[in-house]
Design a protein around this motif. Structure first.
Motif, PDB file in Angstrom:
ATOM      1  N   MET A  17       0.846  -1.172   0.000  1.00 39.74           N
ATOM      2  CA  MET A  17       0.000   0.000   0.000  1.00 39.74           C
ATOM      3  C   MET A  17       0.891   1.235   0.000  1.00 39.74           C
ATOM      4  N   ALA A  18       0.464   2.235  -0.693  1.00 37.61           N
ATOM      5  CA  ALA A  18       1.250   3.453  -0.841  1.00 37.61           C
ATOM      6  C   ALA A  18       1.176   4.309   0.420  1.00 37.61           C
ATOM      7  N   ASP A  19       2.176   5.176   0.570  1.00 36.61           N
ATOM      8  CA  ASP A  19       2.149   6.079   1.702  1.00 36.61           C
ATOM      9  C   ASP A  19       1.114   7.182   1.472  1.00 36.61           C
ATOM     10  N   ARG A  20       0.905   7.993   2.481  1.00 39.04           N
ATOM     11  CA  ARG A  20      -0.168   8.995   2.420  1.00 39.04           C
ATOM     12  C   ARG A  20       0.065  10.041   1.344  1.00 39.04           C
ATOM     13  N   LEU A  21       1.329  10.458   1.169  1.00 40.12           N
ATOM     14  CA  LEU A  21       1.597  11.464   0.144  1.00 40.12           C
ATOM     15  C   LEU A  21       1.325  10.923  -1.258  1.00 40.12           C
ATOM     16  N   THR A  22       1.676   9.666  -1.492  1.00 40.29           N
ATOM     17  CA  THR A  22       1.393   9.057  -2.789  1.00 40.29           C
ATOM     18  C   THR A  22      -0.107   8.918  -2.995  1.00 40.29           C
ATOM     19  N   GLN A  23      -0.828   8.528  -1.949  1.00 35.77           N
ATOM     20  CA  GLN A  23      -2.283   8.451  -2.044  1.00 35.77           C
ATOM     21  C   GLN A  23      -2.881   9.817  -2.330  1.00 35.77           C
ATOM     22  N   LEU A  24      -2.345  10.846  -1.690  1.00 36.51           N
ATOM     23  CA  LEU A  24      -2.836  12.205  -1.916  1.00 36.51           C
ATOM     24  C   LEU A  24      -2.564  12.635  -3.354  1.00 36.51           C
ATOM     25  N   GLN A  25      -1.372  12.349  -3.868  1.00 36.65           N
ATOM     26  CA  GLN A  25      -1.047  12.697  -5.253  1.00 36.65           C
ATOM     27  C   GLN A  25      -1.955  11.951  -6.221  1.00 36.65           C
ATOM     28  N   ASP A  26      -2.205  10.683  -5.960  1.00 33.23           N
ATOM     29  CA  ASP A  26      -3.111   9.904  -6.816  1.00 33.23           C
ATOM     30  C   ASP A  26      -4.520  10.491  -6.789  1.00 33.23           C
ATOM     31  N   ALA A  27      -4.973  10.915  -5.625  1.00 30.92           N
ATOM     32  CA  ALA A  27      -6.317  11.497  -5.515  1.00 30.92           C
ATOM     33  C   ALA A  27      -6.398  12.822  -6.264  1.00 30.92           C
ATOM     34  N   VAL A  28      -5.346  13.636  -6.170  1.00 33.08           N
ATOM     35  CA  VAL A  28      -5.340  14.906  -6.899  1.00 33.08           C
ATOM     36  C   VAL A  28      -5.320  14.649  -8.400  1.00 33.08           C
ATOM     37  N   ALA A  48     -17.108  15.540  -5.985  1.00 35.06           N
ATOM     38  CA  ALA A  48     -17.325  15.783  -4.554  1.00 35.06           C
ATOM     39  C   ALA A  48     -16.735  14.654  -3.714  1.00 35.06           C
ATOM     40  N   ARG A  49     -16.928  13.406  -4.143  1.00 33.30           N
ATOM     41  CA  ARG A  49     -16.386  12.272  -3.392  1.00 33.30           C
ATOM     42  C   ARG A  49     -14.859  12.309  -3.376  1.00 33.30           C
ATOM     43  N   THR A  50     -14.251  12.611  -4.516  1.00 36.79           N
ATOM     44  CA  THR A  50     -12.793  12.683  -4.576  1.00 36.79           C
ATOM     45  C   THR A  50     -12.271  13.831  -3.728  1.00 36.79           C
ATOM     46  N   ALA A  51     -12.981  14.955  -3.731  1.00 32.73           N
ATOM     47  CA  ALA A  51     -12.570  16.086  -2.889  1.00 32.73           C
ATOM     48  C   ALA A  51     -12.643  15.711  -1.410  1.00 32.73           C
ATOM     49  N   LYS A  52     -13.660  14.947  -1.009  1.00 37.19           N
ATOM     50  CA  LYS A  52     -13.756  14.491   0.384  1.00 37.19           C
ATOM     51  C   LYS A  52     -12.600  13.551   0.720  1.00 37.19           C
ATOM     52  N   ASP A  53     -12.269  12.657  -0.227  1.00 38.10           N
ATOM     53  CA  ASP A  53     -11.136  11.751  -0.007  1.00 38.10           C
ATOM     54  C   ASP A  53      -9.844  12.534   0.178  1.00 38.10           C
ATOM     55  N   ILE A  54      -9.675  13.594  -0.617  1.00 39.78           N
ATOM     56  CA  ILE A  54      -8.484  14.435  -0.488  1.00 39.78           C
ATOM     57  C   ILE A  54      -8.462  15.105   0.878  1.00 39.78           C
ATOM     58  N   ASP A  55      -9.599  15.595   1.332  1.00 36.17           N
ATOM     59  CA  ASP A  55      -9.669  16.220   2.661  1.00 36.17           C
ATOM     60  C   ASP A  55      -9.283  15.234   3.757  1.00 36.17           C
ATOM     61  N   VAL A  56      -9.768  14.009   3.650  1.00 34.64           N
ATOM     62  CA  VAL A  56      -9.447  12.989   4.651  1.00 34.64           C
ATOM     63  C   VAL A  56      -7.949  12.695   4.637  1.00 34.64           C
TER      64      VAL A  56
END
Length: 149
Positions: free
Chosen positions: A1-12, A63-71
């Motif tokens: 599983m990727a780290d949080r920064l990688t997850q954040l970059q993927d979400a963006v 909206a769902r992706t923006a919420k995921d980014i916020d989390v």
């Protein structure tokens, strides 16, 4: 599983893809605009497009992706987190991990004891069945004596 920064970059990146797709679909399906009251026969004959459904779909995805980014952003460590706080947190996690390991070892030990009891009971059942079958077979088929022949 990727780290949080990688997850954040993927979400963006996913959010950017959704914005691009939304704009493309809305441009493709949107009704043409009239300029200076010039209407052509082609514009009048085009069927209505389901742009409202697409708009709702993409709005929900965005909206769902923006919420995921916020989390994900909320789960990042704060700037106030110092090395001492992180070390204390790691120490606490190590203690909890040690306690969980001890508990797991105890559960495995008890499970092994239970397994031995079950295997012993199954062996006793198998022996009883073999004895029962041999007794039943002896009653059904008595051995022939030499004088009978």
């Amino acid at each position: 599983m990727a780290d949080r920064l990688t997850q954040l970059q993927d979400a963006v990146n996913s959010l950017a893809d959704q914005f691009c797709n939304a704009i493309g679909v809305l441009q493709q399906c949107g009704p043409p605009a009239s300029f200076s009251n010039i209407q052509t026969a082609i514009n009048k004959d085009q069927p209505a497009n389901p742009t409202e459904e697409y708009a709702q779909l993409f709005a929900a995805l965005i909206a769902r992706t923006a919420k995921d980014i916020d989390v994900l952003i909320d789960s990042l460590p704060s700037e106030e987190s110092t090395a001492a706080l992180q070390a204390a947190s790691l120490y606490k996690l190590e203690e909890e991990n040690h306690e969980a390991a001890t508990c797991l070892e105890d559960v495995v030990y008890r499970g092994d004891l239970l397994l031995e009891k079950i295997q012993s009971a199954l062996a006793d059942i198998a022996q009883s069945q073999l004895k029962t079958r041999s007794v039943t077979a002896a009653r059904l088929c008595p051995t022939h004596s030499v004088s009978d022949a």
